[in-house]
Scaffold this motif. Structure first.
Motif, PDB file in Angstrom:
ATOM      1  N   GLU A 218      -1.354  -6.942  15.049  1.00  0.00           N
ATOM      2  CA  GLU A 218      -2.612  -6.841  14.317  1.00  0.00           C
ATOM      3  C   GLU A 218      -2.404  -6.313  12.906  1.00  0.00           C
ATOM      4  N   ILE A 219      -3.305  -6.700  12.002  1.00  0.00           N
ATOM      5  CA  ILE A 219      -3.233  -6.141  10.659  1.00  0.00           C
ATOM      6  C   ILE A 219      -3.482  -4.631  10.761  1.00  0.00           C
ATOM      7  N   GLY A 220      -2.898  -3.905   9.847  1.00  0.00           N
ATOM      8  CA  GLY A 220      -3.061  -2.454   9.869  1.00  0.00           C
ATOM      9  C   GLY A 220      -2.118  -1.778  10.853  1.00  0.00           C
ATOM     10  N   SER A 221      -1.083  -2.479  11.292  1.00  0.00           N
ATOM     11  CA  SER A 221      -0.189  -1.843  12.264  1.00  0.00           C
ATOM     12  C   SER A 221       1.161  -1.481  11.658  1.00  0.00           C
ATOM     13  N   SER A 222       1.351  -1.745  10.376  1.00  0.00           N
ATOM     14  CA  SER A 222       2.619  -1.295   9.784  1.00  0.00           C
ATOM     15  C   SER A 222       2.373  -0.003   9.000  1.00  0.00           C
ATOM     16  N   PHE A 223       2.301  -0.059   7.690  1.00  0.00           N
ATOM     17  CA  PHE A 223       1.973   1.187   6.986  1.00  0.00           C
ATOM     18  C   PHE A 223       1.097   0.917   5.772  1.00  0.00           C
ATOM     19  N   LYS A 224       0.368   1.973   5.378  1.00  0.00           N
ATOM     20  CA  LYS A 224      -0.498   1.904   4.205  1.00  0.00           C
ATOM     21  C   LYS A 224       0.264   2.505   3.044  1.00  0.00           C
ATOM     22  N   ASN A 225       0.375   1.784   1.953  1.00  0.00           N
ATOM     23  CA  ASN A 225       1.232   2.301   0.883  1.00  0.00           C
ATOM     24  C   ASN A 225       0.448   3.106  -0.153  1.00  0.00           C
ATOM     25  N   TYR A 226       1.156   3.544  -1.159  1.00  0.00           N
ATOM     26  CA  TYR A 226       0.632   4.357  -2.248  1.00  0.00           C
ATOM     27  C   TYR A 226      -0.689   3.818  -2.797  1.00  0.00           C
ATOM     28  N   TRP A 227      -0.842   2.516  -2.855  1.00  0.00           N
ATOM     29  CA  TRP A 227      -2.037   1.876  -3.425  1.00  0.00           C
ATOM     30  C   TRP A 227      -3.134   1.664  -2.383  1.00  0.00           C
ATOM     31  N   ASN A 228      -2.922   2.182  -1.152  1.00  0.00           N
ATOM     32  CA  ASN A 228      -3.827   1.938  -0.022  1.00  0.00           C
ATOM     33  C   ASN A 228      -3.842   0.481   0.437  1.00  0.00           C
ATOM     34  N   VAL A 229      -2.749  -0.172   0.233  1.00  0.00           N
ATOM     35  CA  VAL A 229      -2.616  -1.555   0.697  1.00  0.00           C
ATOM     36  C   VAL A 229      -1.742  -1.557   1.946  1.00  0.00           C
ATOM     37  N   TRP A 230      -2.210  -2.289   2.965  1.00  0.00           N
ATOM     38  CA  TRP A 230      -1.504  -2.333   4.245  1.00  0.00           C
ATOM     39  C   TRP A 230      -0.618  -3.564   4.383  1.00  0.00           C
ATOM     40  N   ASP A 231       0.418  -3.393   5.174  1.00  0.00           N
ATOM     41  CA  ASP A 231       1.173  -4.517   5.753  1.00  0.00           C
ATOM     42  C   ASP A 231       1.893  -5.427   4.761  1.00  0.00           C
ATOM     43  N   LEU A 232       2.246  -4.906   3.593  1.00  0.00           N
ATOM     44  CA  LEU A 232       3.014  -5.753   2.686  1.00  0.00           C
ATOM     45  C   LEU A 232       4.406  -6.015   3.267  1.00  0.00           C
ATOM     46  N   HIS A 233       4.883  -5.015   3.997  1.00  0.00           N
ATOM     47  CA  HIS A 233       6.120  -5.209   4.744  1.00  0.00           C
ATOM     48  C   HIS A 233       5.815  -4.887   6.199  1.00  0.00           C
ATOM     49  N   GLY A 234       6.356  -5.626   7.085  1.00  0.00           N
ATOM     50  CA  GLY A 234       6.216  -5.252   8.496  1.00  0.00           C
ATOM     51  C   GLY A 234       5.581  -6.315   9.372  1.00  0.00           C
ATOM     52  N   LEU A 235       4.737  -7.212   8.784  1.00  0.00           N
ATOM     53  CA  LEU A 235       4.127  -8.239   9.632  1.00  0.00           C
ATOM     54  C   LEU A 235       4.603  -9.641   9.261  1.00  0.00           C
TER      55      LEU A 235
END
Lengths: 232, 258
Positions: free
Chosen positions: B166-183
């Protein structure tokens, strides 16, 4: 009644035979000599296989349908150097020879443009009216219709058979993706890009791509002549 | 007060999620950064923009397809996508049994992703915009020199089937953006600017400093092996390709009036 029947048969024969006299061309099935075309039956001088006739496309009518592979499926609007707005499907019925350039280019484009002119020179007069040479700008912000028109004049490409197109940034990307052309802005007014000349048939289907600068364009020319032989 | 605020945000989020392909966006402050292949003189400046917090999900894409039938699996033109387009869906409007509504959409072509973003008045991010946001970890805007940042990405590359998560299952980065890496990997608008591929190999001044052996040493960021892989993928795909681990998210430019 019988007379009419006889006359009809004779007439039919004439028609059929006259069709047979039509320019049937032959080619080696293994393409040993690449695209070499013969005007008589025989065998290939290299692999000795019988030459096979090339299905003549003369007389084939252009259908209204647009095939799935056709670039006429793109619905983007383009500005021409004449200040008109067109969609690609308005070019249907002509063989399209397309290249992507930008007018402020100093390195590769002049040679690409020269390649285009070279190809154009080799197309026989009667085919030429069925061919459109299209130069699409990859720098739509700089290359306005006015600028494209000036470029056309400078390069002696202002004839009917030449068209220059300016599109939106997104549409140009999309178009490049259809052509598998890659390009990148290095600095304002300077791009690096792949040098590909693409040939589309009357239905807008990609039939040939020539890659590189100043390469042998024999095959490209042959493909253009072949696809533009539609109407006599 | 805080509860009300949260409730409002919550309901807003729910509402947004229901609108076709419309997902929540966050603001990214522009700046300059040195891309993987660049040198100090080759800093790239990024303008402010907004980016989707999550990759586009199966559900969002399903809604998009319902409203834009031209992108249905049975209707898709071969000009715009290869044969594996939405291959695991049961029908034009049904996901496959093992597919999660909240997982990122994959098996879509660049043309489809581009059109989905355009239909909401957004666009695909450029490579530079994407990399700019993606070089952050949880705490820092540029974490590319950190060992654990690179390790995280590389260990993801080794994990199978993360596209089902599911989206939101990796990590939230400095910019509050989720899942740029991991899915999933993500499409970029100008992926075709990576000048290395069958077409471009012989006829362009390609980014040789990006790929050749010596290039690896010349590159600014020796640690960022993960980024090499992203650029390599971008250089090798065509716009009609669809892959089971390649999805997308959209961005929006911000008009600067000052």
């Amino acid at each position: 009644m019988k007379l009419i029947k006889h006359l009809l048969t004779i007439f039919l024969f004439i028609v059929i035979f006259s069709c047979k006299n039509d320019t049937t061309t032959y080619q080696c099935p293994m393409k040993c000599e690449v695209e070499k075309v013969y005007h008589h039956e025989g065998s290939c001088p290299i692999c000795k296989m019988d030459l096979k006739p090339i299905t003549s496309i003369s007389g084939k009518t252009i259908s209204d349908e647009i095939s799935e592979e056709s670039i006429f499926n793109l619905t983007s609007n383009w500005n021409t150097e004449e200040g008109e707005i067109i969609q690609l499907k308005e070019l249907k019925g002509k063989t399209l020879v397309m290249v992507m350039i930008y007018t402020s280019c100093k390195a590769a484009c002049p040679r690409l443009v020269a390649d285009m002119r070279n190809i154009e020179k080799q197309i026989p007069e009667e085919n030429l009216k069925n061919v459109q040479f299209i130069l699409v700008s990859i720098d739509p912000e700089t290359d306005t219709p006015t600028r494209l028109k000036a470029f056309a004049k400078e390069n002696f490409m202002d004839g009917q058979q030449w068209t220059f197109l300016q599109g939106s940034v997104n549409d140009v990307r999309e178009f490049a993706n259809v052509l598998a052309v890659k390009y990148k802005e290095i600095s304002p007014l300077d791009f690096s890009h792949s040098n590909i000349i693409s040939v589309f048939n009357q239905e807008g289907e990609l039939v040939h791509q020539q890659e590189g600068l100043g390469v042998d364009n024999k095959e490209t020319v042959l493909k253009i002549i072949k696809t533009s032989n539609l109407k006599h | 007060m805080k509860t009300i605020f949260r409730l409002v945000i919550g309901s807003l989020f729910l509402w947004i999620n229901n609108v076709n392909c419309q997902s929540e966006m966050v603001y990214i402050k522009g700046g300059t950064y040195t891309p993987l292949y660049g040198r100090d003189s080759l800093q790239v400046s990024i303008s402010d923009f907004k980016i989707d917090v999550y990759p586009v999900t199966n559900q969002e894409y399903l809604e998009f397809v319902k409203e834009h039938p031209k992108w249905k699996r049975s209707k898709i033109l071969s000009l715009f996508a290869d044969k594996s387009y939405l291959i695991n869906w049961k029908s034009d409007t049904e996901l496959g049994d093992n597919q999660n509504l909240k997982a990122p959409i994959t098996n879509i072509s660049w043309f489809a992703a581009n059109d989905c973003c355009q239909s909401q008045g957004k666009r695909l991010p450029t490579i530079d915009e994407w990399e700019y946001v993606a070089m952050a970890n949880e705490k820092m805007p540029d974490a590319r020199r950190l060992e654990n940042y690179n390790q995280y990405i590389l260990s993801w590359y080794e994990k199978p089937k993360t596209f089902n998560n599911e989206i939101g299952s990796s990590f939230k980065n400095y910019w509050n953006v989720w899942d740029l890496h991991g899915l999933v990997w993500e499409w970029t608008s100008d992926f075709n600017s990576v000048l290395i591929s069958g077409e471009s190999r012989k006829d362009v001044d390609n980014d040789s400093n990006l790929f050749c052996g010596s290039a690896a040493i010349g590159a600014t960021d020796l640690m960022n092996y993960a980024a090499f892989m992203r650029y390599a993928i971008r250089g090798s795909v065509k716009a009609k390709y669809t892959m089971k681990n390649l999805g997308f998210r959209c961005v929006k430019s911000i008009e600067n009036n000052n």
